[in-house]
Scaffold this active site. Structure first.
Site, PDB file in Angstrom:
ATOM      1  N   LEU A   1      18.848 -16.598   1.649  1.00  0.00           N
ATOM      2  CA  LEU A   1      19.629 -15.396   1.377  1.00  0.00           C
ATOM      3  C   LEU A   1      18.646 -14.245   1.302  1.00  0.00           C
ATOM      4  O   LEU A   1      17.717 -14.281   0.500  1.00  0.00           O
ATOM      5  CB  LEU A   1      20.347 -15.501   0.029  1.00  0.00           C
ATOM      6  CG  LEU A   1      21.492 -16.493  -0.096  1.00  0.00           C
ATOM      7  CD1 LEU A   1      22.291 -16.195  -1.355  1.00  0.00           C
ATOM      8  CD2 LEU A   1      22.412 -16.462   1.096  1.00  0.00           C
TER       9      LEU A   1
ATOM     10  N   HIS B   1      14.395 -12.946  -7.333  1.00  0.00           N
ATOM     11  CA  HIS B   1      13.174 -13.159  -8.119  1.00  0.00           C
ATOM     12  C   HIS B   1      13.261 -14.472  -8.899  1.00  0.00           C
ATOM     13  O   HIS B   1      12.327 -15.258  -8.940  1.00  0.00           O
ATOM     14  CB  HIS B   1      12.962 -11.983  -9.076  1.00  0.00           C
ATOM     15  CG  HIS B   1      11.676 -12.058  -9.830  1.00  0.00           C
ATOM     16  ND1 HIS B   1      10.493 -11.572  -9.333  1.00  0.00           N
ATOM     17  CD2 HIS B   1      11.386 -12.603 -11.038  1.00  0.00           C
ATOM     18  CE1 HIS B   1       9.525 -11.802 -10.207  1.00  0.00           C
ATOM     19  NE2 HIS B   1      10.039 -12.419 -11.249  1.00  0.00           N
TER      20      HIS B   1
ATOM     21  N   CYS C   1       7.789  -1.656   6.140  1.00  0.00           N
ATOM     22  CA  CYS C   1       7.231  -2.850   6.805  1.00  0.00           C
ATOM     23  C   CYS C   1       7.964  -4.122   6.379  1.00  0.00           C
ATOM     24  O   CYS C   1       7.910  -5.128   7.074  1.00  0.00           O
ATOM     25  CB  CYS C   1       5.735  -2.976   6.512  1.00  0.00           C
ATOM     26  SG  CYS C   1       5.361  -3.267   4.770  1.00  0.00           S
TER      27      CYS C   1
ATOM     28  N   MET D   1     -24.394  14.279   5.764  1.00  0.00           N
ATOM     29  CA  MET D   1     -25.016  15.433   6.429  1.00  0.00           C
ATOM     30  C   MET D   1     -24.143  16.042   7.518  1.00  0.00           C
ATOM     31  O   MET D   1     -24.614  16.857   8.315  1.00  0.00           O
ATOM     32  CB  MET D   1     -26.374  15.043   6.988  1.00  0.00           C
ATOM     33  CG  MET D   1     -26.302  13.915   7.987  1.00  0.00           C
ATOM     34  SD  MET D   1     -27.937  13.408   8.503  1.00  0.00           S
ATOM     35  CE  MET D   1     -27.484  12.278   9.806  1.00  0.00           C
TER      36      MET D   1
ATOM     37  N   CYS E   1       0.806  -1.232   0.000  1.00  0.00           N
ATOM     38  CA  CYS E   1       0.000   0.000   0.000  1.00  0.00           C
ATOM     39  C   CYS E   1       0.831   1.270   0.000  1.00  0.00           C
ATOM     40  O   CYS E   1       0.314   2.344  -0.292  1.00  0.00           O
ATOM     41  CB  CYS E   1      -0.959   0.010   1.187  1.00  0.00           C
ATOM     42  SG  CYS E   1      -0.140   0.336   2.751  1.00  0.00           S
TER      43      CYS E   1
ATOM     44  N   GLU F   1     -21.284  11.541  -0.439  1.00  0.00           N
ATOM     45  CA  GLU F   1     -21.507  10.207  -1.019  1.00  0.00           C
ATOM     46  C   GLU F   1     -21.942  10.221  -2.473  1.00  0.00           C
ATOM     47  O   GLU F   1     -21.818   9.218  -3.165  1.00  0.00           O
ATOM     48  CB  GLU F   1     -22.614   9.486  -0.229  1.00  0.00           C
ATOM     49  CG  GLU F   1     -22.320   9.304   1.228  1.00  0.00           C
ATOM     50  CD  GLU F   1     -23.565   8.871   1.973  1.00  0.00           C
ATOM     51  OE1 GLU F   1     -23.690   7.672   2.264  1.00  0.00           O
ATOM     52  OE2 GLU F   1     -24.435   9.727   2.241  1.00  0.00           O
TER      53      GLU F   1
END
Length: 1335
Positions: A265, A359, A77, A1087, A52, A1266
């Site tokens: 590794l 990878h 993280c 509202m 994110c 909204e």
């Protein structure tokens, strides 16, 4: 194993300060270190998996070889602190702060309105800042690319991109596509009697401080000396359970790998990290060869390029880019294919962390690069103590066969990628749920070599990802095709054979089986066309070109930098200078958001003796709890207690909502118990040790269909009816019936549910700090659970990182769960839900099933409608009944149907209870309305827009529930939307495009909207405020509304400033609390400003009335003088303001009432392009017209409209919740639930606030929080328009199920063609699918 005393010192810098960690733990991430140890809380936790971007920081390292400093973004993280030896970290605090100096990146993000809730803002700042450190004058494309790994749920990205574009060299102002004419030049006569002037500037660039790249902090010289030290030695960091070893030389690395063959590794930690976190893998030893020079190099020979295994994917990208620009095109086909995929693989943070070697070796079945490397005949160069060898990166290696794989003691040194040759074609192909930062649904690497000068296949390779547990090679098919001509005959056999060879079983993990089978051959067909095109370019005489209308199939959609224009009413020049109402004022916390100084609940410093809470949730949908064994959990380190239903002093079941499961569980994800421990890691580890024995109970109801079969409902039916429906059906030309499924949606607020509960020593008092939309509700539940009066419970709410309805009822439940734990242990409790738990426990938008029967005339006029709605409410009442009432009341949208019946009912199922979500039922239900309008249009051979026009409300009328309204603003929005978007011209252009392109289609749609705000129950519309004036003239303002990012507090300050006639700087608003304003209603239903604004206005007017006698005596005096005098005359300077609320009502017996205070109208136009072979779509343009009446703050209102539109677009297209047939939610994080990123938003977006009158509301404004959500459906209907065009051309029926979301799977499978016809279909009775729809 080394002992802790052998632990070396870990040295790195954070924001220019040296950090020496004497006992570094390999299990500590940089995120928890900066937040918990250094107390730098600007870096946020959003998902914990690198998906994110909320925790983005800049890492800087010095390379002794090149003598350069390398800056790159990373998600904190996933970064173990032990990997940072010798690195310098910059967090948002190091970029700038209000205390020292705000950096231009932070200032511009705030002033361009690129922050709403502010939770993602520090990550956005770090991504742009890091880009500027590497490219002080970036291009717009670089800005878009830099933001690709950062999610934002509030803004819709455009203002964030715009703030970044202010650093670009050239002008980025929209000169409408090079015509040099501004799109804002208003043609005379195109506006209907436009007296008011329209403005387009939401901020003033002249206010920005200049950006001077030379003023950035220097890299610490000490780290340069460390990096250049010739006598480096092995470093060991010994943690509580694990050891981290950093070899100093290659020889040392090989020794270590021989001693610890099972140790991973770790370089970027992008594979090992998530596996430890989400798959519970454990490694006692980590070996980290970061910085070993032998792993970082590029070497070119005449035949190939060799790239060191330590290169990050971003460095690989740069190296390939350089080679491609240097070499002839025919030699670099493999590199071109890799570059294309590297652009969209993950986000920039992960691309800068993940390494090429890692990878390749982790062999992920979803790898985008490995299939291309294999197709390009790459080899892996490995080394061990025994020496070096080469492993072909081929089918056997990717399929994991042991003899083709690395041995445990071997290390990858580099990857060699050969040049391609003239008669050799290499391609990479992929399809994902989202264009960027999403695992592929299916991807492929393919290559073919021809006998020179012919189209005879000499060698063919096809590798597919995500079609099995590993990357799969279609080697048998390839063998059979050698010697064949590259022609249509070959293609059809290749498709048949490859489907036989690669079998995806019907119950395969990941689902979408028929779609994935189709993609296998659709991607092969794309490759076939690319090669045909390539052969033709080499010899046009010998090799015929592909058909002209196939050419567009070759290219993926380009990633464009979005641009937009915003139009709103200018402020009346006669308005006093000081009065801020109507001006685009920046969010009051925007600068704090951008510097990371805005304090969210988990940013509050630790409280003495506080404990962390981890949850244990049910793994069964419906079962009896036979036993809960907590003995092992209690024995775990750091655990203080385990809390169960037995520990709740008061109500464990309050108003049907259950805190802790007792005796039985009614959904997967129900909280059974919680563990309180000294750290979250300890609490979580112990929670895994709780043993629960279940016995399943039948029935297990997951879907709406199952609920209907078992007659399982949460509430009674709601109905409204007008006219004589049965009679009308007898007198129409045609009748159609259909049903529409609309799946649910996850809120994905960036800040997960967060609670801090502090028990007080006296009188059973408890204080809670939490992110909520409804503090009163939290107070009610906590008081009920603890069996104390509400007056003892204080709830404080300063801000929350997004809510969207998901923090109306759920925080009450979770707050009570925490309060019970705090009560039992006597300790403060910090309860922060991890993203996966949050998504599982708190659920989201109600899935909906709509059934319709429509009677209409051949000219498109609808005479009768009978509509039934069912929503999947989940296992407890929550807000389901109210959602269903809203659906029924709003079920006609903008259309007048004289004979109309709508019925609705909420179903009770064994899923976590669904709850409020922006739009509250309207975005789901109105899809059904627009779907039947489209179906009528198809039957009448008209455009849907024509049928909408025919049936739209045209004059002051009554709704089906007998409420009078004037649709004039609706007509205006509709008319302007059609005109300004040049709908008919663009429609014609799209038809031309569709004639010329067989595999790509364009579609357009315009959707009108009649939305409402507020609640049909009058007392839910009341509000109060408290205003204090202090003796220095400063004002403290509090009210009952909550700041969720929508800018409510900012608007309240604007109201107070106007009413008291003082500058905004005099007014301070700190927090919302049950202590200052009791019994406040939820901040929801659009509202917040309406009701709280009236209460603030009331309080200010009371105070001003009291001051009148003093002002009269000294009219020229200063505000401060008046206040001093008032105090001397004993005039109270504190007032409570109150607004009784809009007097709404609804009588369900009579089926009539003035259910809502007023209507909000709007219309949106969207144009998309769809790839019929893959199901991908691209949103080209959107125009939104929103009736704002008079906007108190156009910047905030446009932010709400745009943000809601993008959230709606996500809901209708790519956001897909996956459930197992057993009721288990699979989608529990950003990896498997895709919200829009910066690449999904329209290439061009324009938003216009249309002016009208609304005397009932404060300053004649309207609530716009909204309304924009449903307008996102214009994208859904534009997609269906494009799919219809494809189906017409293929001779298929024009009516087909219009469901939501229109995912790539839905789009592809609706564009039926010869490839879909080749797909084997499975008998549904022979297998259990991996996932099901629950609507």
């Amino acid at each position: 194993m080394p002992s802790p005393s052998n632990s070396d010192e870990l040295i790195f810098f954070v924001n220019g300060k040296k950090v020496i960690e004497k006992s570094a733990d390999p299990e500590t991430s940089l995120l928890s270190f900066v937040r918990k140890v250094l107390r730098l809380t600007g870096t946020k936790y959003g998902c914990g998996g690198g998906g994110c971007g909320a925790c983005t920081v800049m890492v800087s390292r010095y390379d002794p070889k090149s003598k350069k400093i390398h800056h790159y973004p990373a998600t904190a993280c996933l970064v173990p602190i032990c990997s940072l030896h010798g690195a310098a970290i910059t967090t948002v605090e190091g970029v700038g702060s209000i205390k020292k100096r705000v950096h231009p990146v932070q200032e511009r993000l705030a002033k361009c309105h690129g922050t709403q809730c502010g939770f993602c803002s520090p990550g956005m700042v770090m991504s742009i800042y890091t880009l500027l450190r590497n490219h002080p004058e970036p291009t717009p494309e670089q800005i878009t690319e830099a933001l690709g790994g950062n999610l934002c749920r509030c803004t819709g990205y455009r203002p964030i991109v715009e703030s970044g574009k202010t650093f670009c060299g050239e002008s980025t102002v929209c000169q409408m596509k090079g015509s040099g004419k501004c799109c804002m030049d208003q043609d005379e006569g195109s506006f209907v009697s436009r007296e008011e002037k329209m403005c387009t500037k939401l901020y003033n660039e002249d206010e920005f401080q200049p950006f001077d790249p030379s003023q950035e902090p220097i890299f610490p010289p000490e780290l340069i000396r460390m990096a250049e030290d010739p006598n480096k030695r092995r470093l060991t960091f010994q943690g509580e359970r694990t050891t981290w070893i950093m070899p100093a030389t290659l020889k040392d690395l090989l020794e270590l790998k021989a001693s610890y063959p099972k140790a991973p590794l770790v370089m970027g930690n992008t594979t090992v990290g998530p596996n430890i976190k989400f798959k519970d893998e454990f490694y006692p030893v980590f070996i980290s060869p970061l910085g070993l020079p032998e792993l970082y190099f590029v070497n070119t020979t005449n035949d190939e390029v060799t790239i060191g295994a330590g290169y990050s994917l971003a460095q690989l990208n740069d190296a390939l880019y350089f080679i491609v620009s240097d070499q002839p095109k025919e030699k670099t086909k493999t590199y071109h294919a890799l570059l294309k995929h590297l652009r969209t693989l993950a986000g920039p943070q992960i691309r800068n962390m993940a390494t090429l070697g890692g990878h390749v070796v982790s062999q992920p079945n979803f790898s985008d690069l490995n299939p291309i490397l294999a197709a390009g005949n790459a080899t892996i160069n490995v080394i061990s103590k025994e020496g070096t060898r080469q492993i072909p990166l081929n089918g056997p290696f990717l399929e994991g066969s042991p003899e083709a794989n690395l041995r445990p003691e071997e290390v990858v040194l580099s990857i060699s990628i050969p040049y391609s040759t003239q008669w050799h074609f290499v391609s990479g192909l992929r399809m994902a749920q989202r264009q960027e930062n999403a695992f592929a649904i299916v991807n492929a690497g393919m290559s073919v070599k021809f006998e020179e000068g012919t189209n005879t296949i000499k060698d063919l390779q096809m590798f597919y990802g995500h079609v099995g547990p590993t990357v799969v090679s279609a080697s048998q098919t390839c063998k059979r095709l050698i010697g064949r001509q590259w022609d249509d005959q070959m293609l059809s056999e290749a498709c048949r054979w490859v489907l036989e060879e690669i079998r995806i079983p019907p119950a395969a993990e990941g689902g979408m089986v028929e779609f994935r089978r189709t993609l296998i051959i659709s991607l092969l067909f794309k490759f076939y066309l690319k090669v045909r095109r390539g052969l033709n370019k080499m010899d046009p005489q010998k090799f015929p070109d592909i058909p002209e209308n196939f050419v567009s199939a070759l290219d993926d959609f380009p990633i464009q930098t979005p641009q937009g224009i915003q139009m709103f009413q200018c402020v009346d020049p006669k308005q006093p200078q000081q009065d801020p109402v109507g001006h685009p004022v920046m969010h009051q916390s925007a600068i704090k958001h951008a510097t990371g100084e805005a304090v969210f609940v988990d940013d509050m410093p630790p409280i003495d003796q506080e404990l962390f809470l981890a949850v244990v949730t049910s793994t069964r949908a419906h079962a009896k709890i036979l036993s809960i064994d907590i003995s092992e959990a209690l024995a775990c380190p750091g655990v203080v207690d385990v809390i169960t239903a037995e520990d709740v002093p008061g109500d464990n079941n309050h108003s049907g909502e259950i805190l802790y499961a007792h005796n039985e569980v009614i959904c997967v994800g129900q909280i059974i118990c919680t563990v309180a421990a000294d750290t979250y890691a300890h609490a979580k580890a112990a929670a895994k040790q709780v043993k629960i024995a279940y016995e399943d109970i039948e029935p297990k109801i997951i879907t709406i269909e199952q609920a209907l079969a078992h007659n399982s409902f949460l509430s009674d039916e709601r109905k409204i009816e007008q006219g004589n429906v049965e009679h009308a059906f007898e007198n129409v030309d045609q009748i159609i019936e259909g049903e529409v499924h609309v799946e649910g949606q996850e809120h994905f607020y960036m800040e997960t549910q967060t609670i801090l509960a502090i028990p007080k020593a006296e009188d059973k008092e408890m204080v809670l700090h939490l992110g909520t939309q409804f503090p009163t509700h939290v107070q009610e539940y906590v008081a009920a659970a603890l069996k104390v009066p509400r007056s003892r419970i204080a709830c404080h709410m300063r801000r929350t990182g997004g809510a969207f309805g998901g923090k109306v009822t759920k925080p009450a439940l979770l707050g009570a769960v925490s309060a019970v734990a705090a009560n039992k242990t006597g300790h403060p409790i910090r309860f922060i839900l991890e993203r996966g738990d949050d998504m599982l426990i708190t659920a989201g938008r109600h899935p909906l099933l709509g059934k319709y029967k429509i009677g209409f005339m051949n000219n498109g006029e609808i005479k009768a409608a009978d509509v039934e709605y069912y929503i999947n409410g989940g296992c407890t009442p929550d807000e389901s009944e109210l959602v269903m009432e809203f659906i029924v009341l709003k079920s006609e949208n903008a259309y007048y149907i004289p004979n109309f019946r709508c019925r609705g009912r909420a179903c009770k199922t064994n899923l976590p209870s669904n709850t409020a979500f922006r739009g509250f039922g309207f975005p789901q239900a109105t899809v059904v309305v627009e779907a039947y309008i489209s179906a009528v249009a198809a039957k009448c051979n008209l455009l849907p827009e024509e049928v909408k026009e025919i049936n739209m409300y045209k004059r002051t009328s009554k709704t089906a529930h007998k409420q009078t309204f004037n649709p004039e603003p609706l007509r205006r929005c509709w008319k302007e939307c059609l005109e300004k978007s040049s709908f008919y011209a663009r429609k014609q252009a799209a038809e031309e495009f569709n004639k010329k392109n067989f595999w790509k289609k364009r579609g357009l749609a315009v959707v009108p909207m009649k939305f409402t705000i507020g609640i049909p129950i009058a007392f839910y519309n009341q509000a109060a405020a408290l205003v204090h004036i202090y003796l220095d003239g400063s004002v403290l303002l509090t009210h009952g509304g909550c700041e969720l990012g929508q800018g409510l507090h900012t608007k309240m300050i604007q109201v107070a400033s106007r009413e008291l006639n003082i500058p905004q700087s005099y007014v301070h608003l700190s927090e919302t609390s049950t202590i200052t304003v009791p019994n406040a209603i939820f901040t929801a239903g659009s509202m917040g400003t309406d009701i709280n604004g009236k209460a603030v206005q009331n309080a200010c007017q009371i105070l001003l009335d009291r001051l009148q006698p003093i002002i009269k005596k000294n009219p020229k005096g200063k505000w401060e003088e008046w206040i001093g005098k008032a105090f001397e005359e004993s005039i109270s300077l504190s007032a409570t303001g109150y607004f009784k609320g809009y007097q709404t009502n609804m009588d369900w017996e009579k089926e009539e009432g003035d259910a809502y205070p007023y209507y909000v109208y709007g219309a949106s136009f969207s144009e998309v392009e769809v790839d019929c072979l893959t199901g991908a779509h691209k949103l080209l343009r959107t125009d939104i017209f929103m009736d704002a009446a008079f906007s108190i703050n156009p910047a905030l209102d446009i932010g709400q409209v745009e943000g809601a539109f993008i959230q709606g677009m996500g809901f209708y297209t790519i956001e897909e919740l996956k459930y197992s047939p057993e009721g288990v939610l699979y989608s529990r994080g950003p990896d498997d639930y895709k919200i829009p990123t910066v690449t999904e938003i329209p290439e061009e977006i324009s938003v216009t606030l249309v002016h009208s009158q609304n005397p009932i509301a404060i300053y004649s404004s309207k609530g716009l929080g909204e309304a924009g959500m449903f307008l996102g459906s214009s994208v859904l209907f534009a997609i269906y328009d494009a799919v219809s065009a494809a189906r017409r051309e293929r001779g298929l029926s024009n009516t087909f199920p219009l469901n939501s979301p229109a995912t790539p799977e839905v789009i592809r499978m609706a564009c039926v063609d010869q490839f879909i016809d080749m797909i084997p279909s499975d008998d549904p009775s022979t297998f259990t699918p991996w996932s099901i729809h629950v609507s």
